[in-house]
Design a protein around this motif. Structure first.
Motif, PDB file in Angstrom:
ATOM      1  N   TYR B   7      44.590  15.124 -15.196  1.00 21.62           N
ATOM      2  CA  TYR B   7      45.735  14.394 -15.742  1.00 21.62           C
ATOM      3  C   TYR B   7      46.714  14.011 -14.637  1.00 21.62           C
ATOM      4  N   HIS B  15      49.041   5.588 -20.868  1.00 19.55           N
ATOM      5  CA  HIS B  15      49.634   6.924 -21.013  1.00 19.55           C
ATOM      6  C   HIS B  15      50.307   7.071 -22.379  1.00 19.55           C
ATOM      7  N   VAL B  19      46.031   9.489 -28.184  1.00 18.75           N
ATOM      8  CA  VAL B  19      44.724   9.884 -27.668  1.00 18.75           C
ATOM      9  C   VAL B  19      43.587   9.442 -28.601  1.00 18.75           C
ATOM     10  N   LYS B  22      42.726   5.903 -27.831  1.00 20.39           N
ATOM     11  CA  LYS B  22      42.008   5.803 -26.544  1.00 20.39           C
ATOM     12  C   LYS B  22      40.542   6.158 -26.730  1.00 20.39           C
ATOM     13  N   LEU B  23      40.293   7.228 -27.449  1.00 18.96           N
ATOM     14  CA  LEU B  23      38.901   7.663 -27.633  1.00 18.96           C
ATOM     15  C   LEU B  23      38.122   6.661 -28.478  1.00 18.96           C
ATOM     16  N   VAL B 107      40.706   7.863 -19.694  1.00 20.66           N
ATOM     17  CA  VAL B 107      41.229   8.659 -20.817  1.00 20.66           C
ATOM     18  C   VAL B 107      41.699  10.020 -20.289  1.00 20.66           C
ATOM     19  N   THR B 108      40.874  10.647 -19.477  1.00 19.51           N
ATOM     20  CA  THR B 108      41.229  11.985 -18.964  1.00 19.51           C
ATOM     21  C   THR B 108      42.450  11.928 -18.055  1.00 19.51           C
ATOM     22  N   SER B 110      44.887   9.930 -18.116  1.00 20.09           N
ATOM     23  CA  SER B 110      46.134   9.548 -18.785  1.00 20.09           C
ATOM     24  C   SER B 110      46.469  10.436 -19.986  1.00 20.09           C
ATOM     25  N   THR B 111      45.706  11.509 -20.193  1.00 14.67           N
ATOM     26  CA  THR B 111      45.927  12.320 -21.391  1.00 14.67           C
ATOM     27  C   THR B 111      46.135  13.790 -21.034  1.00 14.67           C
ATOM     28  N   GLU B 115      47.622  17.014 -25.717  1.00 18.47           N
ATOM     29  CA  GLU B 115      47.388  15.887 -26.630  1.00 18.47           C
ATOM     30  C   GLU B 115      45.959  15.914 -27.149  1.00 18.47           C
ATOM     31  N   MET B 116      45.040  16.191 -26.231  1.00 21.03           N
ATOM     32  CA  MET B 116      43.633  16.254 -26.596  1.00 21.03           C
ATOM     33  C   MET B 116      43.417  17.367 -27.620  1.00 21.03           C
TER      34      MET B 116
END
Lengths: 235, 199
Positions: B7, B15, B19, B22-23, B107-108, B110-111, B115-116
């Motif tokens: 991150y 950002h 999430v 994004k996924l 994704v990784t 910016s997360t 959040e994940m």
């Protein structure tokens, strides 16, 4: 106020706390004693991490045996090994984990995390991996992670044991500035200057209870008496 | 670095995007490019994924960090495809893989882990009916991630003690201290969780 009534506890038949009765109401209380004297076990009974075999530990009348969860929310605990206290990957995430499920909104959580990180000099490390912090920073993170939950009482089990002199001073200053009641277990006797009360433990019992100077003098003499002689070393 | 360390704090659109979104975009893009199976589309998508990095505030150092572990695999796959198929297929498959990894990296990068985990917690909500607590699922995932550096540090400590004692040729002697160290860490972590009201 924390109250211990006839607290006794044993590990595998070895008595580590012997019939201890205490009232802990002072703002700053120190607890000293040799390794294995029962300090850490006693400290762990204060927020229900250990439930004594017999006797009771009460916080304002609530028994740790039946109200452990509520008491843990009011009595924060800082351990000596800060690395083992880190449960989340980054600094901010580790601080906020204790707030989850306690009611605050997302915005309130963010604000409280921001404030506590700023107050303890960790604002610049917010998104850093917690396990890469220095020893002093890790202990400060451990402290911040507990303080963010705003406990009424803070029990610190030798929080400076693994730190260098500079970081010891930083942690001491931080503890001194806290509004909460602090119960500090330590081997750094200088830290106890200005404390309201210091307890000395030996072999599971409180053997001295009084002012810091007198307690430190008593403890120093006790350790001198129990130190092995030269002949014992050689054997 | 966080979650195994990726991150990177920032304020880009990516950002700020939830999430879940994004996924979903990641899944759709990868599915579309793979299903379309066209050389130029794959190359275009890989290039677009690459260009998203500077647009989101990341540097080519980040690109390198994301792509580097993939390079040996790309080399083997390209060679295999070139031998059994043709050069165009080799390039297409490699471009598709690079695009998928680059987008996943975005994704990784910016997360935050939290959040994940929040997403996993929401996704695990139906499991409540089976007696599973979604917050505990998220916590277990977080602890798993946290335990990786802990395990590495237990191994490092054991190895240093092994070397310091002048031991050689018996690496199995390092295993028991590592296991004991990990059990102790697990106990301490459990105690710390309980002390913080998480039990």
């Amino acid at each position: 106020m924390l109250r211990l009534e006839n607290v006794t506890h044993a590990y595998d038949g070895r008595l580590v706390l012997r019939d201890i009765s205490l009232e802990l109401g002072e703002h700053r209380i120190g607890l000293i004693g040799a390794n294995g004297s029962g300090k850490s076990t006693l400290a762990r009974t204060l927020n229900g991490l250990i439930v004594p075999d017999s006797g009771r530990v009460l916080l304002d009348g609530l028994d740790t045996r039946t109200h452990a969860r509520e008491i843990r929310r009011r009595v924060g605990f800082v351990f000596s090994d800060a690395a083992a206290q880190i449960v989340m990957p980054t600094v901010a995430e580790d601080v906020e984990v204790g707030l989850r499920g306690r009611g605050p909104t997302r915005e309130e959580i963010d604000e409280r995390v921001r404030c506590v990180l700023e107050r303890h000099g960790l604002a610049g490390h917010r998104d850093h991996p917690a396990h890469l912090l220095s020893g002093g920073q890790k202990q400060m993170l451990a402290l911040a992670s507990v303080l963010v939950t705003e406990p009424e009482i803070l029990v610190c089990d030798e929080p400076t044991t693994l730190l260098d002199l500079r970081n010891i001073k930083v942690i001491e200053q931080t503890l001194r500035g806290l509004a909460q009641q602090v119960i500090l277990l330590t081997h750094h006797l200088d830290t106890l200057a200005g404390f309201d009360r210091v307890l000395v433990m030996d072999a599971g019992s409180i053997v001295f209870d009084g002012a810091p100077d007198a307690a430190v003098a008593y403890y120093t003499e006790l350790m001198a008496l129990s130190a092995p002689t030269e002949g014992e070393h050689q054997s | 670095m966080s979650m195994l360390g990726l991150y990177v704090p920032g304020d880009s659109v990516l950002h700020r995007l939830p999430v879940g979104a994004k996924l979903l975009v990641l899944l759709s893009a990868v599915t579309a490019v793979v299903a379309f199976a066209d050389l130029w589309s794959a190359l275009g998508a890989a290039l677009a994924a690459l260009l998203l990095y500077p647009l989101c505030g990341f540097t080519f150092r980040h690109v390198w960090r994301v792509l580097r572990p993939l390079l040996p695999f790309l080399a083997v796959i390209a060679l295999f495809q070139a031998l059994v198929g043709d050069g165009a297929t080799a390039v297409r498959v490699c471009a598709q893989l690079a695009m998928a990894v680059l987008l996943s990296g975005l994704v990784t990068l910016s997360t935050r882990v939290s959040e994940m985990l929040g997403l996993f917690e929401r996704l695990a909500r139906p499991l409540r009916y089976a007696g599973v607590r979604p917050d505990r699922v998220a916590l277990v995932l977080a602890l798993t991630i946290r335990c990786l550096p802990l395990a590495a540090s237990a191994w490092q400590a054991s190895r240093e003690a092994y070397v310091a004692r002048g031991l050689r040729g018996r690496p199995h002697l390092m295993v028991v201290p590592v296991i004991i160290g990990l059990i102790r860490s697990a106990e301490a972590m459990g105690e710390a969780l309980a002390a913080r009201g998480i039990d």
